[in-house]
Design an enzyme around this catalytic site. Structure first.
Site, PDB file in Angstrom:
ATOM      1  CG  ASP A 172     -24.123  22.424 -28.007  1.00 15.78           C
ATOM      2  OD1 ASP A 172     -25.461  21.988 -27.976  1.00 15.78           O
ATOM      3  OD2 ASP A 172     -23.539  22.347 -28.900  1.00 15.78           O
ATOM      4  CG  ASN A 226     -20.674  22.569 -32.839  1.00 17.58           C
ATOM      5  OD1 ASN A 226     -21.331  22.113 -33.666  1.00 17.58           O
ATOM      6  ND2 ASN A 226     -20.512  22.055 -31.532  1.00 17.58           N
ATOM      7  CB  SER A 233     -18.957  33.885 -28.612  1.00 20.96           C
ATOM      8  OG  SER A 233     -19.639  33.446 -29.924  1.00 20.96           O
TER       9      SER A 233
HETATM   10  N1  AR6 Z   1     -26.551  27.461 -18.273  1.00 17.70           N
HETATM   11  C1  AR6 Z   1     -26.231  28.679 -18.589  1.00 17.70           C
HETATM   12  N2  AR6 Z   1     -25.118  29.150 -19.109  1.00 17.70           N
HETATM   13  C2  AR6 Z   1     -24.199  28.063 -19.085  1.00 17.70           C
HETATM   14  C3  AR6 Z   1     -24.421  26.712 -18.837  1.00 17.70           C
HETATM   15  C4  AR6 Z   1     -25.743  26.767 -18.589  1.00 17.70           C
HETATM   16  N3  AR6 Z   1     -26.108  25.080 -17.989  1.00 17.70           N
HETATM   17  N4  AR6 Z   1     -23.248  26.023 -18.965  1.00 17.70           N
HETATM   18  C5  AR6 Z   1     -22.558  26.774 -19.586  1.00 17.70           C
HETATM   19  N5  AR6 Z   1     -22.851  28.133 -19.657  1.00 17.70           N
HETATM   20  P1  AR6 Z   1     -20.119  27.779 -24.110  1.00 17.70           P
HETATM   21  P2  AR6 Z   1     -19.527  29.218 -26.782  1.00 17.70           P
HETATM   22  C6  AR6 Z   1     -22.078  29.350 -20.004  1.00 17.70           C
HETATM   23  O1  AR6 Z   1     -18.381  27.357 -24.083  1.00 17.70           O
HETATM   24  O2  AR6 Z   1     -18.129  29.867 -26.055  1.00 17.70           O
HETATM   25  C7  AR6 Z   1     -20.036  24.045 -27.151  1.00 17.70           C
HETATM   26  O3  AR6 Z   1     -19.030  22.786 -27.016  1.00 17.70           O
HETATM   27  C8  AR6 Z   1     -20.435  29.190 -19.959  1.00 17.70           C
HETATM   28  O4  AR6 Z   1     -20.098  29.488 -18.428  1.00 17.70           O
HETATM   29  O5  AR6 Z   1     -21.060  26.751 -23.938  1.00 17.70           O
HETATM   30  O6  AR6 Z   1     -20.395  29.905 -27.564  1.00 17.70           O
HETATM   31  C9  AR6 Z   1     -20.517  24.016 -28.692  1.00 17.70           C
HETATM   32  O7  AR6 Z   1     -20.941  23.080 -29.080  1.00 17.70           O
HETATM   33  C10 AR6 Z   1     -20.365  30.661 -20.847  1.00 17.70           C
HETATM   34  O8  AR6 Z   1     -20.615  31.776 -19.913  1.00 17.70           O
HETATM   35  O9  AR6 Z   1     -20.507  28.335 -25.524  1.00 17.70           O
HETATM   36  C11 AR6 Z   1     -19.549  24.894 -29.353  1.00 17.70           C
HETATM   37  O10 AR6 Z   1     -18.669  24.037 -29.845  1.00 17.70           O
HETATM   38  C12 AR6 Z   1     -21.623  30.337 -21.916  1.00 17.70           C
HETATM   39  O11 AR6 Z   1     -22.479  29.489 -21.329  1.00 17.70           O
HETATM   40  C13 AR6 Z   1     -19.033  25.901 -28.360  1.00 17.70           C
HETATM   41  O12 AR6 Z   1     -19.098  25.053 -27.158  1.00 17.70           O
HETATM   42  C14 AR6 Z   1     -21.043  30.091 -23.196  1.00 17.70           C
HETATM   43  O13 AR6 Z   1     -20.131  29.081 -23.063  1.00 17.70           O
HETATM   44  C15 AR6 Z   1     -19.563  27.094 -28.183  1.00 17.70           C
HETATM   45  O14 AR6 Z   1     -18.852  28.010 -27.487  1.00 17.70           O
END
Ligand code: AR6
Length: 170
Positions: free
Chosen positions: A33, A23, A116
């Site tokens: 993250d 973020n 995202s």
């Molecule tokens: N390895 C690979 N992919 C993953 C992992 C992992 N260990 N963990 C989750 N995913 P998101 P965004 C996937 O929510 O939508 C955070 O709080 C997950 O299933 O992580 O860009 C940041 O600080 C999904 O398919 O990111 C921001 O505030 C993908 O990663 C916000 O979330 C992205 O999900 C960003 O939101």
């Protein structure tokens, strides 16, 4: 194939650089993250605090610390607001800026999460299409990056990315 998709935890990947879906604060969060910060250790947060945040669509670089990857590229995807707020261009910019930063440190292998499409709510089919077409165009444009892995967390996401990659191969 220089561009592939797999189902894995991105923190386990032995590549030159992994991309974090961060973020604008770059001070950590949930999802991928949180997983990256936990695996890299507290030095990652200390490094991120020096970066002064990041605007949506842009990317910043740190070392990988305890991760197998040498670098983490922190990018900030758009929050999905229905599609008419410039989300597609901002998401494409995340992929392009991340690859530009990777090339700047001679990272040859890069892995991306599905930026995202978690808490930011971007529809997976549209996001995967942008991810695949932007990465493909950037690599074709004589990038120093040689291989890109789309690291999907679920089998369902992997199927979507795989379908987009198959379209490219036609
Ligand atoms: N390895 C690979 N992919 C993953 C992992 C992992 N260990 N963990 C989750 N995913 P998101 P965004 C996937 O929510 O939508 C955070 O709080 C997950 O299933 O992580 O860009 C940041 O600080 C999904 O398919 O990111 C921001 O505030 C993908 O990663 C916000 O979330 C992205 O999900 C960003 O939101």
């Amino acid at each position: 194939m220089p561009i592939t998709a797999i189902q894995a935890d991105i923190t386990s990947l032995n590549v030159d650089a992994i991309v974090n879906a961060a973020n604008t604060s770059l001070l950590g969060g949930g999802g991928v993250d949180g997983a990256i910060h936990r695996a890299a250790g507290p030095e990652l947060l200390a490094a991120c605090k020096q970066l002064n945040g990041c605007t949506t669509g842009d990317a910043k670089l740190t070392e990988g610390f305890k991760l197998p990857a040498s670098y983490v590229i922190h990018t900030v995807g758009p929050v999905w607001q229905g599609g008419d707020q410039g989300e597609a261009a901002l998401l494409a910019s995340c992929y392009w800026r991340s690859l530009t930063l990777a090339a700047s440190v001679s990272a040859r292998s890069v892995a991306f999460p599905s930026i995202s499409t978690g808490v930011y709510g971007y529809p997976i089919h549209q996001a995967a299409e942008i991810a695949v077409t932007t990465v493909n165009a950037t690599l074709e444009d004589d990038s120093a990056v040689e291989s890109v892995t789309f690291c999907c967390f679920s089998a369902a996401d992997l199927a979507v990315y795989q379908a987009c990659l198959n379209q490219l191969a036609r």
